[in-house]
Each structure stands twice: as C-alpha cells, then as structure tokens.
Write a protein that holds these residues in place. Structure first.
Motif, PDB file in Angstrom:
ATOM      1  N   MET A  93       0.853  -1.172   0.000  1.00 34.40           N
ATOM      2  CA  MET A  93       0.000   0.000   0.000  1.00 34.40           C
ATOM      3  C   MET A  93       0.904   1.242   0.000  1.00 34.40           C
ATOM      4  N   ALA A  94       1.215   1.731  -1.170  1.00 36.78           N
ATOM      5  CA  ALA A  94       2.067   2.908  -1.283  1.00 36.78           C
ATOM      6  C   ALA A  94       1.288   3.990  -2.017  1.00 36.78           C
ATOM      7  N   ASN A  95       0.670   4.875  -1.262  1.00 31.91           N
ATOM      8  CA  ASN A  95      -0.100   5.983  -1.833  1.00 31.91           C
ATOM      9  C   ASN A  95       0.590   7.296  -1.490  1.00 31.91           C
ATOM     10  N   ASP A  96       0.715   8.178  -2.473  1.00 30.81           N
ATOM     11  CA  ASP A  96       1.264   9.505  -2.199  1.00 30.81           C
ATOM     12  C   ASP A  96       0.217  10.330  -1.443  1.00 30.81           C
ATOM     13  N   VAL A  97       0.653  11.011  -0.388  1.00 33.57           N
ATOM     14  CA  VAL A  97      -0.245  11.870   0.392  1.00 33.57           C
ATOM     15  C   VAL A  97       0.372  13.255   0.486  1.00 33.57           C
ATOM     16  N   ASP A  98      -0.465  14.266   0.574  1.00 32.01           N
ATOM     17  CA  ASP A  98      -0.002  15.654   0.676  1.00 32.01           C
ATOM     18  C   ASP A  98       0.269  16.068   2.116  1.00 32.01           C
ATOM     19  N   ALA A  99      -0.439  15.454   3.062  1.00 37.05           N
ATOM     20  CA  ALA A  99      -0.297  15.804   4.481  1.00 37.05           C
ATOM     21  C   ALA A  99      -0.320  14.520   5.303  1.00 37.05           C
ATOM     22  N   MET A 100       0.103  14.638   6.541  1.00 34.93           N
ATOM     23  CA  MET A 100       0.124  13.492   7.451  1.00 34.93           C
ATOM     24  C   MET A 100      -1.311  13.054   7.751  1.00 34.93           C
ATOM     25  N   PRO A 101      -1.669  11.799   7.422  1.00 32.70           N
ATOM     26  CA  PRO A 101      -3.020  11.327   7.714  1.00 32.70           C
ATOM     27  C   PRO A 101      -3.231  11.186   9.234  1.00 32.70           C
ATOM     28  N   VAL A 102      -4.467  11.313   9.662  1.00 34.30           N
ATOM     29  CA  VAL A 102      -4.783  11.196  11.098  1.00 34.30           C
ATOM     30  C   VAL A 102      -5.183   9.756  11.417  1.00 34.30           C
ATOM     31  N   ALA A 103      -4.993   9.387  12.650  1.00 37.04           N
ATOM     32  CA  ALA A 103      -5.401   8.054  13.108  1.00 37.04           C
ATOM     33  C   ALA A 103      -6.925   7.971  13.101  1.00 37.04           C
ATOM     34  N   GLN A 104      -7.438   6.773  12.801  1.00 37.18           N
ATOM     35  CA  GLN A 104      -8.885   6.563  12.736  1.00 37.18           C
ATOM     36  C   GLN A 104      -9.276   5.403  13.647  1.00 37.18           C
ATOM     37  N   VAL A 105     -10.492   5.452  14.128  1.00 36.15           N
ATOM     38  CA  VAL A 105     -11.027   4.359  14.947  1.00 36.15           C
ATOM     39  C   VAL A 105     -12.261   3.824  14.237  1.00 36.15           C
ATOM     40  N   GLU A 106     -12.237   2.518  13.951  1.00 37.05           N
ATOM     41  CA  GLU A 106     -13.390   1.843  13.339  1.00 37.05           C
ATOM     42  C   GLU A 106     -13.816   0.709  14.270  1.00 37.05           C
ATOM     43  N   GLY A 107     -14.820   0.961  15.067  1.00 35.92           N
ATOM     44  CA  GLY A 107     -15.270  -0.034  16.048  1.00 35.92           C
ATOM     45  C   GLY A 107     -14.213  -0.236  17.124  1.00 35.92           C
ATOM     46  N   LYS A 108     -13.735  -1.468  17.239  1.00 32.01           N
ATOM     47  CA  LYS A 108     -12.715  -1.770  18.235  1.00 32.01           C
ATOM     48  C   LYS A 108     -11.305  -1.723  17.640  1.00 32.01           C
ATOM     49  N   ILE A 109     -11.184  -1.287  16.385  1.00 31.52           N
ATOM     50  CA  ILE A 109      -9.886  -1.257  15.704  1.00 31.52           C
ATOM     51  C   ILE A 109      -9.422   0.185  15.530  1.00 31.52           C
ATOM     52  N   THR A 110      -8.187   0.463  15.920  1.00 31.35           N
ATOM     53  CA  THR A 110      -7.569   1.773  15.701  1.00 31.35           C
ATOM     54  C   THR A 110      -6.582   1.643  14.542  1.00 31.35           C
ATOM     55  N   ILE A 111      -6.733   2.507  13.555  1.00 31.26           N
ATOM     56  CA  ILE A 111      -5.863   2.492  12.366  1.00 31.26           C
ATOM     57  C   ILE A 111      -4.895   3.658  12.483  1.00 31.26           C
ATOM     58  N   ILE A 112      -3.614   3.347  12.584  1.00 36.20           N
ATOM     59  CA  ILE A 112      -2.569   4.373  12.695  1.00 36.20           C
ATOM     60  C   ILE A 112      -1.762   4.372  11.401  1.00 36.20           C
ATOM     61  N   PRO A 113      -1.775   5.465  10.673  1.00 39.91           N
ATOM     62  CA  PRO A 113      -1.015   5.499   9.421  1.00 39.91           C
ATOM     63  C   PRO A 113       0.492   5.592   9.679  1.00 39.91           C
ATOM     64  N   VAL A 114       1.240   4.895   8.878  1.00 39.54           N
ATOM     65  CA  VAL A 114       2.695   4.933   8.937  1.00 39.54           C
ATOM     66  C   VAL A 114       3.167   5.517   7.606  1.00 39.54           C
ATOM     67  N   VAL A 115       3.937   6.594   7.690  1.00 32.22           N
ATOM     68  CA  VAL A 115       4.399   7.253   6.465  1.00 32.22           C
ATOM     69  C   VAL A 115       5.919   7.204   6.393  1.00 32.22           C
ATOM     70  N   GLU A 116       6.409   7.348   5.208  1.00 28.18           N
ATOM     71  CA  GLU A 116       7.846   7.382   4.958  1.00 28.18           C
ATOM     72  C   GLU A 116       8.115   8.554   4.032  1.00 28.18           C
ATOM     73  N   GLU A 117       9.122   9.332   4.353  1.00 29.15           N
ATOM     74  CA  GLU A 117       9.492  10.467   3.508  1.00 29.15           C
ATOM     75  C   GLU A 117      10.600  10.009   2.567  1.00 29.15           C
ATOM     76  N   ILE A 118      10.388  10.209   1.259  1.00 32.09           N
ATOM     77  CA  ILE A 118      11.389   9.808   0.271  1.00 32.09           C
ATOM     78  C   ILE A 118      11.812  11.012  -0.554  1.00 32.09           C
ATOM     79  N   VAL A 119      12.994  10.946  -1.111  1.00 33.18           N
ATOM     80  CA  VAL A 119      13.509  12.012  -1.969  1.00 33.18           C
ATOM     81  C   VAL A 119      13.199  11.632  -3.411  1.00 33.18           C
ATOM     82  N   VAL A 120      12.628  12.566  -4.155  1.00 28.17           N
ATOM     83  CA  VAL A 120      12.292  12.339  -5.554  1.00 28.17           C
ATOM     84  C   VAL A 120      13.232  13.190  -6.407  1.00 28.17           C
ATOM     85  N   VAL A 121      13.914  12.550  -7.344  1.00 24.95           N
ATOM     86  CA  VAL A 121      14.833  13.252  -8.242  1.00 24.95           C
ATOM     87  C   VAL A 121      14.132  13.436  -9.574  1.00 24.95           C
ATOM     88  N   GLU A 122      14.198  14.648 -10.092  1.00 22.19           N
ATOM     89  CA  GLU A 122      13.535  14.961 -11.351  1.00 22.19           C
ATOM     90  C   GLU A 122      14.581  15.444 -12.340  1.00 22.19           C
TER      91      GLU A 122
END
Length: 75
Positions: A1-30
């Motif tokens: 699951m590698a999706n580009d995001v513009d901002a840090m996603p927030v943690a979500q709670v769905e029922g008894k499950i908490t979803i914590i996003p993990v992001v990685e910052e990469i350098v893009v060469v153009e």
C-alpha cells in the motif's frame, strides 16, 4: 500500500480497531531540460586567394564572442 499523500493522515477508529497510518518520507529526483543560453551563428560569404595549398588547407574557423552589450547590433 504505497499511496502519495499531501499531508500526514490522522489516526482513525473503526469499532474496536484503531488504524494508525505509517508514512515514509522519500527524496524524488527529477530530470528536465532547462535552456540556459542560445548560440547565434551567422554565415558570411568571403573569398580569399592563396598562393600555396597548405596554409589555406590548415586554417581554423574564427569565432567571435558576442557579449550582451553588442548582441543587438549583430542581429
């Protein structure tokens, strides 16, 4: 699951499950082309006689440097 995001996603709670996003910052060469200068070449027809073959055959082209101050005069 590698999706580009513009901002840090927030943690979500769905029922008894908490979803914590993990992001990685990469350098893009153009790589792209950028015009930095233009060379303007003008052909000038000349005729020049030679007494012997060897000096004319070994002549090198003469290049003139056009600075910004006299560029408009030569165009």
């Amino acid at each position: 699951m590698a999706n580009d995001v513009d901002a840090m996603p927030v943690a979500q709670v769905e029922g008894k499950i908490t979803i914590i996003p993990v992001v990685e910052e990469i350098v893009v060469v153009e790589k792209r082309l950028v015009l930095v200068e233009e060379m303007r070449i003008r052909k000038i027809a000349t005729s020049q006689g030679c007494l012997s073959r060897s000096p004319c055959a070994n002549r090198q082209p003469q290049l003139n440097d056009l600075t910004n101050s006299n560029r408009e005069e030569t165009l």
